[in-house]
Scaffold this motif. Structure first.
Motif: not given
Length: 109
Positions: A101-109
């Motif tokens: 889940n790298v993409a989910y965990l590193t996403k920024t708003d």
């Protein structure tokens, strides 16, 4: 005659103490917040309550998910005496969740 044994436990949260006493007297465990579960694991490990330590570790493994994996990893990693806890199974679950889940965990708003 059983000798009196005194065990000092520093910085114990009230909620953790209540859960610890409840387990000692009933052998039962109520679902608690992850922070309290971690504290309970650490305390039970320190006072060699192996059954409770194993139960807490299993419960942590069951409770960890993509939304709390970073929090669980950080709490457990920063726990004092970390290497002694034998947390390989919990860390493996955390590593696997983080890797998937790298993409989910590193996403920024």
């Amino acid at each position: 005659r059983i000798p009196n044994i005194e065990i000092a436990i520093d910085n114990l949260k009230l909620e953790t103490f209540i859960q610890l006493l409840h387990f000692i007297y009933t052998g039962e465990f109520h679902t608690v917040r992850i922070e309290i579960l971690v504290d309970l694991f650490i305390v039970s490990f320190k006072v060699e309550m192996n059954e409770l330590s194993k139960f807490c570790l299993c419960k942590l493994i069951d409770m960890v998910n993509v939304d709390n994996v970073l929090k669980v990893y950080k709490i457990m990693y920063l726990a004092e005496f970390y290497p002694a806890y034998k947390l390989d199974s919990l860390f493996q679950v955390c590593y696997d969740l983080m890797a998937k889940n790298v993409a989910y965990l590193t996403k920024t708003d």
